[in-house]
Write a protein that holds these residues in place. Structure first.
Motif, mmCIF file in Angstrom:
data_model
loop_
_atom_site.group_PDB
_atom_site.id
_atom_site.type_symbol
_atom_site.label_atom_id
_atom_site.label_comp_id
_atom_site.label_asym_id
_atom_site.label_seq_id
_atom_site.Cartn_x
_atom_site.Cartn_y
_atom_site.Cartn_z
ATOM 1 N N ALA A 48 121.248 -39.767 -29.350
ATOM 2 C CA ALA A 48 120.587 -40.924 -28.744
ATOM 3 C C ALA A 48 120.291 -41.998 -29.793
ATOM 4 O O ALA A 48 120.518 -43.186 -29.554
ATOM 5 C CB ALA A 48 119.309 -40.483 -28.051
ATOM 6 N N LEU A 49 119.786 -41.576 -30.948
ATOM 7 C CA LEU A 49 119.455 -42.539 -31.994
ATOM 8 C C LEU A 49 120.703 -43.250 -32.509
ATOM 9 O O LEU A 49 120.751 -44.486 -32.596
ATOM 10 C CB LEU A 49 118.735 -41.828 -33.145
ATOM 11 C CG LEU A 49 118.368 -42.704 -34.355
ATOM 12 C CD1 LEU A 49 117.446 -43.828 -33.930
ATOM 13 C CD2 LEU A 49 117.745 -41.856 -35.456
ATOM 14 N N LEU A 50 121.716 -42.451 -32.838
ATOM 15 C CA LEU A 50 122.951 -43.055 -33.340
ATOM 16 C C LEU A 50 123.623 -43.900 -32.264
ATOM 17 O O LEU A 50 124.164 -44.983 -32.550
ATOM 18 C CB LEU A 50 123.901 -41.960 -33.834
ATOM 19 C CG LEU A 50 123.428 -41.171 -35.065
ATOM 20 C CD1 LEU A 50 124.414 -40.065 -35.396
ATOM 21 C CD2 LEU A 50 123.250 -42.100 -36.262
ATOM 22 N N GLY A 51 123.593 -43.409 -31.011
ATOM 23 C CA GLY A 51 124.179 -44.190 -29.933
ATOM 24 C C GLY A 51 123.467 -45.515 -29.738
ATOM 25 O O GLY A 51 124.101 -46.555 -29.511
ATOM 26 N N PHE A 52 122.123 -45.485 -29.837
ATOM 27 C CA PHE A 52 121.359 -46.724 -29.708
ATOM 28 C C PHE A 52 121.730 -47.706 -30.809
ATOM 29 O O PHE A 52 121.931 -48.908 -30.552
ATOM 30 C CB PHE A 52 119.869 -46.388 -29.758
ATOM 31 C CG PHE A 52 118.979 -47.593 -29.671
ATOM 32 C CD1 PHE A 52 118.702 -48.189 -28.458
ATOM 33 C CD2 PHE A 52 118.436 -48.141 -30.824
ATOM 34 C CE1 PHE A 52 117.881 -49.304 -28.386
ATOM 35 C CE2 PHE A 52 117.624 -49.263 -30.762
ATOM 36 C CZ PHE A 52 117.347 -49.842 -29.535
ATOM 37 N N LEU A 53 121.813 -47.219 -32.056
ATOM 38 C CA LEU A 53 122.160 -48.105 -33.168
ATOM 39 C C LEU A 53 123.573 -48.653 -33.023
ATOM 40 O O LEU A 53 123.828 -49.848 -33.272
ATOM 41 C CB LEU A 53 122.016 -47.351 -34.489
ATOM 42 C CG LEU A 53 120.591 -46.887 -34.849
ATOM 43 C CD1 LEU A 53 120.617 -46.085 -36.134
ATOM 44 C CD2 LEU A 53 119.650 -48.082 -34.962
ATOM 45 N N VAL A 54 124.500 -47.771 -32.606
ATOM 46 C CA VAL A 54 125.890 -48.224 -32.436
ATOM 47 C C VAL A 54 125.985 -49.260 -31.323
ATOM 48 O O VAL A 54 126.686 -50.270 -31.446
ATOM 49 C CB VAL A 54 126.799 -47.012 -32.143
ATOM 50 C CG1 VAL A 54 128.183 -47.460 -31.716
ATOM 51 C CG2 VAL A 54 126.915 -46.128 -33.387
ATOM 52 N N LEU A 55 125.266 -49.012 -30.206
ATOM 53 C CA LEU A 55 125.310 -49.961 -29.100
ATOM 54 C C LEU A 55 124.676 -51.285 -29.486
ATOM 55 O O LEU A 55 125.169 -52.353 -29.099
ATOM 56 C CB LEU A 55 124.598 -49.367 -27.887
ATOM 57 C CG LEU A 55 125.341 -48.236 -27.163
ATOM 58 C CD1 LEU A 55 124.453 -47.594 -26.117
ATOM 59 C CD2 LEU A 55 126.614 -48.769 -26.504
ATOM 60 N N LYS A 56 123.547 -51.196 -30.225
ATOM 61 C CA LYS A 56 122.921 -52.433 -30.667
ATOM 62 C C LYS A 56 123.894 -53.280 -31.481
ATOM 63 O O LYS A 56 124.004 -54.502 -31.293
ATOM 64 C CB LYS A 56 121.696 -52.092 -31.529
ATOM 65 C CG LYS A 56 120.391 -52.002 -30.775
ATOM 66 C CD LYS A 56 119.964 -53.363 -30.246
ATOM 67 C CE LYS A 56 118.565 -53.328 -29.669
ATOM 68 N NZ LYS A 56 118.160 -54.636 -29.125
#
Length: 470
Positions: A184-192
């Motif tokens: 979730a954290l990495l996905g959030f950063l990647v999406l951002k």
């Protein structure tokens, strides 16, 4: 559902990504847990079979059963687990050697025959009172010294395996939770970071305004997935810019067209009111004012017609029209005006057309008026029609001054006049050809114009789905 839709794309995709990661990691963890449990059980089964087989060989090498009865503790130390079960008994009798710390009752089993090796098929599964799995096996063994047959019953209590599996289960759950949080954290950063181009596009689009409508999104800097969006948005801005430009030009032209008759009305009225006039002079001024008012009325009527046509507000009731009869009627109507300029009208028509009679006559009449107005004196204006398989062409030709290609493209624009004579009074208000195109659009057809190098100008109207006959 509405609250979910109001969430940002970053939050929604992050949540779904974490949910998918949790499902995948959980399924993988359960698979590994199941595989580990099966491996531990298989290992325990083979260990149990090996021990019972070892006891069978040991009994075969003994001289008598008395040696077993004298040393029972020897067998306890050979079990490998304090909770395992090992019992020796004569068939049908109570065990004479009994190692059963938990006093478990063996399930009904058929012991393996003499000389037959034990396999996994002879194992029986059971469960202890506390839920721990137990594996049972039974086999017959002969005592080598006196030929006595003894039944061996063994069981393995999977306490250690249960503890290992319990720890492993919670390790799998913890790993799944940590994996989901990291995903979730990495996905959030990647999406951002991935949505930065969208943020840039939004900022660029925010700069668009009526005074700064030339701004366009940078397609070359957009990711491949957003290039089509950027191209569509730029195409929309192009259409809006064209519409805004046409609207601005239309407003300017409309103000000019209305200003001319209003200026004439005001000027004539002011001059007339400057001093006393006779009744004849007042009547002359009123007649002149009436002409200007009629001109204003025609402009308003034409603008309303174009507005209804633009918004598909016109109901078109089509009826069959004989082209030869209709074109001859129009030629007869304009014959007097044409003769004043020494222009001759010719008609060469055949076939029929499905159209609104009023609109059809108005469109063709506007073309004839335009042709007569700009034709070379002494030339011929030709009215013709040609039936085709899927429609009919109605054409109006006249000989005039050659029209540059850039002007041909604008002849159907509203308030456009090719000679640019805005300061000079003329009965034309620049809406005739625009009305022609509007009429063709509501009929589902088209209006085109072509001009040869010698100045032969041909206006062509195409009406589809007609009753074309020769």
């Amino acid at each position: 559902m509405n609250a979910w839709r109001r969430q940002s794309l970053t939050a929604r995709v992050t949540f779904l990504f974490a949910l998918i990661a949790y499902a995948i990691v959980s399924i993988l963890g359960m698979y590994l847990y199941s595989s580990t449990r099966q491996a531990l059980e298989t290992r325990a089964d083979y260990s149990l079979i090996g021990k019972v087989e070892h006891f069978r060989h040991l009994l075969h090498d003994l001289y008598n059963v008395k040696q077993m009865e004298d040393r029972p503790t020897l067998f306890e130390t050979m079990l490998g687990s304090e909770q395992d079960v090992l019992m020796f008994a004569y068939p049908g009798q109570a065990p004479f050697v009994r190692v059963n710390p938990d006093n478990m009752t063996p399930p009904p089993m058929t012991p393996q025959s003499l000389g037959q090796p034990l396999t996994l098929a002879q194992l029986h599964a059971g469960v202890r009172a506390d839920g721990v799995r137990v594996r049972w096996v039974s086999a017959l063994a002969d005592v080598g010294g006196d030929g006595t047959v003894v039944m061996i019953t063994g069981a393995h209590v999977m306490t250690q395996e249960s503890h290992i599996l319990a720890r492993y289960y919670w390790q799998v759950m913890a790993a799944a939770a940590v994996s989901v949080l990291l995903a979730a954290l990495l996905g959030f950063l990647v999406l951002k970071r991935g949505f930065l181009p969208l943020t840039a596009m939004a900022g660029r689009a925010a700069e668009v305004s009526p005074t700064n409508i030339a701004i366009r999104l940078r397609e070359e800097d957009a990711p491949q997935e957003l290039r089509r969006l950027a191209a569509s948005f730029n195409a929309m801005l192009d259409r809006l810019a064209d519409g805004y430009e046409h609207l601005s030009q239309f407003s300017a032209d409309l103000a000019h067209e209305i200003r001319t008759p209003i200026g004439a009305l005001m000027g004539q009225t002011q001059v007339t009111l400057g001093q006393a006039r006779s009744a004849a002079e007042y009547q002359q001024v009123l007649e002149s004012n009436l002409e200007e008012l009629e001109r204003l009325s025609r402009i308003v009527e034409n603008i309303l017609f174009l507005a209804h046509a633009d918004h598909a507000g016109l109901a078109v009731e089509k009826t069959p029209l004989v082209l030869a009869d209709e074109l001859h009627k129009i030629a007869d109507y304009f014959e007097g005006v044409a003769e004043e300029r020494g222009i001759r009208l010719e008609v060469d028509a055949s076939g029929k057309v499905q159209a609104s009679p009023v609109m059809w006559r108005r469109a063709v009449s506007n073309l004839v008026v335009n042709a007569v107005r700009y034709a070379v004196p002494g030339s011929t204006v030709r009215l013709s029609s040609r039936p085709q398989a899927k429609g009919v062409h109605v054409e109006v030709e006249n000989q005039g001054d050659p029209i540059p290609p850039e002007q041909l493209e604008r002849l159907f624009d509203r308030f456009y006049r090719g000679d640019k004579s805005r300061s000079e009074y003329t009965e034309s208000n620049g809406l005739g050809l625009a009305i022609v195109r509007a009429i063709m659009l509501v009929h589902g057809g088209s209006a085109d114009v072509a001009c040869s190098g010698e100045g032969l100008i041909r206006f062509s109207l195409y009406f589809p789905d007609n009753m074309a006959t020769a």
